[in-house]
Design an enzyme around this catalytic site. Structure first.
Site, short mmCIF file in Angstrom:
data_model
loop_
_atom_site.label_atom_id
_atom_site.label_comp_id
_atom_site.label_asym_id
_atom_site.label_seq_id
_atom_site.Cartn_x
_atom_site.Cartn_y
_atom_site.Cartn_z
CG ASP A 86 55.37 48.67 43.14
OD1 ASP A 86 54.14 48.61 43.06
OD2 ASP A 86 55.98 49.57 43.76
CG MET A 87 57.02 43.99 36.63
SD MET A 87 57.58 42.44 37.38
CE MET A 87 56.11 41.43 37.31
CD GLN A 100 56.89 46.30 34.02
OE1 GLN A 100 57.33 45.27 33.52
NE2 GLN A 100 57.61 47.11 34.78
NE ARG A 122 49.50 49.20 41.17
CZ ARG A 122 50.52 49.30 42.03
NH1 ARG A 122 51.76 49.24 41.62
NH2 ARG A 122 50.26 49.43 43.31
CE LYS A 174 49.41 54.33 28.60
NZ LYS A 174 49.44 55.60 27.86
N GLY A 175 54.23 50.63 32.12
CA GLY A 175 55.63 50.24 32.32
C GLY A 175 56.52 51.46 32.33
CB ALA A 176 57.90 53.24 34.98
CG HIS A 201 48.43 59.25 35.57
ND1 HIS A 201 49.60 58.54 35.40
CD2 HIS A 201 48.23 59.33 36.90
CE1 HIS A 201 50.08 58.20 36.58
NE2 HIS A 201 49.27 58.66 37.50
NE ARG A 222 60.73 53.79 38.67
CZ ARG A 222 61.50 53.43 39.70
NH1 ARG A 222 62.80 53.23 39.54
NH2 ARG A 222 60.97 53.25 40.90
P1 FDA Z 1 51.13 58.16 29.68
O1 FDA Z 1 52.56 58.08 30.01
O2 FDA Z 1 50.70 58.04 28.27
O3 FDA Z 1 50.59 59.52 30.29
C1 FDA Z 1 49.25 59.95 30.10
C2 FDA Z 1 49.09 61.33 30.72
O4 FDA Z 1 49.27 61.24 32.14
C3 FDA Z 1 50.16 62.34 30.27
O5 FDA Z 1 49.77 62.95 29.09
C4 FDA Z 1 50.19 63.28 31.45
O6 FDA Z 1 49.09 64.16 31.42
C5 FDA Z 1 49.99 62.35 32.63
N1 FDA Z 1 51.27 61.88 33.20
C6 FDA Z 1 51.79 60.65 33.12
N2 FDA Z 1 52.95 60.57 33.78
C7 FDA Z 1 53.18 61.80 34.28
C8 FDA Z 1 54.22 62.37 35.08
N3 FDA Z 1 55.26 61.64 35.50
N4 FDA Z 1 54.13 63.67 35.42
C9 FDA Z 1 53.07 64.42 35.02
N5 FDA Z 1 52.05 63.93 34.27
C10 FDA Z 1 52.10 62.64 33.91
N6 FDA Z 1 55.39 51.12 36.36
C11 FDA Z 1 56.14 50.01 36.46
O7 FDA Z 1 56.98 49.73 35.58
N7 FDA Z 1 56.02 49.19 37.55
C12 FDA Z 1 55.09 49.42 38.52
O8 FDA Z 1 55.00 48.66 39.48
C13 FDA Z 1 54.27 50.59 38.39
N8 FDA Z 1 53.34 50.89 39.34
C14 FDA Z 1 52.45 51.91 39.10
C15 FDA Z 1 51.39 52.14 39.97
C16 FDA Z 1 50.43 53.09 39.68
C17 FDA Z 1 49.28 53.29 40.61
C18 FDA Z 1 50.56 53.87 38.49
C19 FDA Z 1 49.52 54.89 38.11
C20 FDA Z 1 51.62 53.68 37.66
C21 FDA Z 1 52.59 52.74 37.95
N9 FDA Z 1 53.68 52.56 37.12
C22 FDA Z 1 54.47 51.43 37.28
C23 FDA Z 1 54.04 53.59 36.14
C24 FDA Z 1 53.45 53.32 34.77
O9 FDA Z 1 54.08 52.19 34.21
C25 FDA Z 1 53.63 54.52 33.82
O10 FDA Z 1 54.98 54.80 33.65
C26 FDA Z 1 52.94 55.78 34.28
O11 FDA Z 1 51.72 55.51 34.87
C27 FDA Z 1 52.69 56.72 33.09
O12 FDA Z 1 51.85 56.12 32.17
P2 FDA Z 1 50.32 56.52 31.93
O13 FDA Z 1 49.53 55.27 31.89
O14 FDA Z 1 49.88 57.52 32.90
O15 FDA Z 1 50.29 57.06 30.44
#
Ligand code: FDA
Length: 321
Positions: free
Chosen positions: A151-152, A180, A201, A204-206, A244, A305
């Site tokens: 993971d990042m 990310q 993988r 977007k980044g969390a 998502h 997060r």
């Molecule tokens: P966006 O945030 O635009 O969300 C799109 C839609 O998804 C929303 O409108 C909603 O419907 C749904 N959604 C998204 N998040 C939600 C939530 N928390 N609760 C409810 N609905 C939600 N980040 C990182 O920095 N390091 C890492 O290693 C990882 N690893 C990772 C693994 C996997 C398998 C995933 C799917 C994600 C990560 N992430 C991560 C997290 C990633 O960076 C990001 O923060 C989330 O995936 C949310 O971004 P989306 O791409 O879903 O888009």
């Protein structure tokens, strides 16, 4: 409850965006607070809320969830929750836990790999210790098609995480990384990692990053995500597109269709508990999907997060209070 009108005010039409941004920043900040973590993780209702995103506190909980998801056609990545291990012993303990998880995955014949955070495996203690621990996990997978996914974390660890993964990759192919899309540097990082055939993988980044290193606007993050997704999928290496966001997913489907890239040449990845409807639909349509399944007692930062990504989750939680 006094706090609710305050949040509703934030969520009012005019200030909604600003309010969401402030809430996001606050939640990410709180996610690092150990004092709050200790209190929240002992609280019954918070534990119940966290269960939406976390499979449970024990390995049995995680294996049971993985079994169920496998039976629904989803592959799994198991994450033993924890970050910022304090000292060598804690890092070794985390390493041993991951070895136990790999053994269970193999014994049960699960379609699952593991996702690890390097600060849980001692990155803050010593890079060599971290490399040694991650290598021992990769050695375990030498004869398997699965990988250890790194993971990042926040940008303070980006370069060191990439360094460790590159070093291990010289000896073991069974390692992959996360990149990310919100970081300006990611395009260059992907270029370098692809030269080594590294599995990536894309997400977007969390975390909360400053505008001098990360795109502050969602539309720019989304645009970069699409650009990087295309680079990855055109590379011929098996990557994970982790989102998502229906726009990102549709654009990925369009891109692979136009380029004649096979559905089994990559996978979509999503978090356990989020948009299960899309996960099922993609499986139904013949795409590969992997669910990221976290478990363990150290769920507080992960949970925060998830709240930060969608502040509406927090309003829902407070309303239920
Ligand atoms: P966006 O945030 O635009 O969300 C799109 C839609 O998804 C929303 O409108 C909603 O419907 C749904 N959604 C998204 N998040 C939600 C939530 N928390 N609760 C409810 N609905 C939600 N980040 C990182 O920095 N390091 C890492 O290693 C990882 N690893 C990772 C693994 C996997 C398998 C995933 C799917 C994600 C990560 N992430 C991560 C997290 C990633 O960076 C990001 O923060 C989330 O995936 C949310 O971004 P989306 O791409 O879903 O888009």
């Amino acid at each position: 409850m006094i706090i609710l009108p305050l949040f509703d005010n934030f969520a009012g039409k005019q200030g909604q965006k600003k309010g969401d941004e402030m809430m996001r920043a606050l939640l990410i900040e709180l996610s690092r607070n150990k004092w709050i973590a200790r209190r929240v993780t002992k609280n019954g209702w918070a534990c119940r809320m966290a269960r939406r995103f976390v499979a449970g506190e024990t390995l049995e909980d995680a294996i049971g969830t993985a079994r169920r998801l496998n039976s629904e056609g989803l592959a799994v990545s198991l994450d033993y929750l924890g970050e910022h291990a304090q000292g060598r012993e804690a890092a070794h303990c985390a390493g041993l836990t991951y070895l136990r998880i790999l053994e269970r995955i193999a014994n049960e014949g699960l379609d699952a790999n593991i996702s690890v955070k390097l600060t849980q495996l001692g990155l803050e203690v010593n890079d060599d210790l971290c490399e040694e621990l991650i290598t021992s996990l990769c050695v375990h997978l030498r004869d398997s098609s699965q990988i250890v996914r790194v993971d990042m974390e926040g940008s303070a660890y980006t370069q060191r995480t990439i360094n460790v993964v590159k070093n291990v990759l010289q000896r073991m192919p069974s390692i992959g990384i996360v990149i990310q899309a919100y970081l300006y540097r990611s395009e260059h990082d992907i270029e370098e990692l692809l030269k080594r055939g590294c599995r990536i993988r894309l997400c977007k980044g969390a975390y909360r990053e400053k505008p001098n290193i990360a795109f502050p606007k969602k539309r720019d993050v989304d645009a970069n995500f699409l650009k990087l997704m295309k680079t990855l999928l055109a590379s011929g290496v098996y990557h994970g597109i982790a989102t998502h966001d229906e726009n990102m997913i549709e654009a990925t489907k369009d891109f692979v269709e136009t380029r004649g890239i096979k559905k089994d040449a990559f996978e979509f990845q999503m978090l356990y508990g989020i948009r299960g409807d899309i996960q099922k639909k993609l499986v139904h349509d013949g795409y590969r999907v992997r669910a990221y399944v976290p478990y363990g007692t150290e769920w507080f930062p992960y949970f925060m997060r998830r709240l930060a990504e969608r502040p509406a989750n927090l309003f829902f939680l407070l309303r239920n209070l």
